[in-house]
Scaffold this motif. Sequence first.
Motif: not given
Length: 152
Positions: A1-11, A58-76
């Motif tokens: 399974m191909t995974a999308r990069p995660i660095a842009e979603l995490l602080p 915890a990092q999966a939760v942070a990635a979820w939050a980062g994904h939500q922020a990106r969807q709303e065009r907000q900073p992580v």
Amino acid sequence: MTARPIAELLPHAGEMILLDGVVEAGDECIACLRRVRSEGLFEDANGLPAWAGVELMAQAVAAWAGHQARQERQPVRLGFLLGTRHYRCDVDSFPPDTELRVEAVRSFHDDSGMAVFACRIESAIGSAEALLNVFSPPDAEVFFTASAGEST
């Protein structure tokens, strides 16, 4: 399974990023992957110790939050792991080269930034699960300034 990069979603940066990528992300959940290495921040020749599963969750939760922020065009935003309840892992460690699927599903979230996520790690050799209590203040700078003023 191909995974999308995660660095842009995490602080996080560098070695502190423990997940390899995102395979699914939605309004209430996320699924990430991690291939266990034989050396790393928490890994050794035996692999990844079971206790480190909490940080993967915890990092999966942070990635979820980062994904939500990106969807709303907000900073992580910065977030905090406040604690975990009912952590259970049926292995002592995940051996090197084991692929882990780390899932987080939001079960509670309020306007102040408090949230609870049901998390799970699945692999061919074992699994782990827990409830994570997290906090992501709407404005971390204001939060830190207010907290610093309370402690003086």
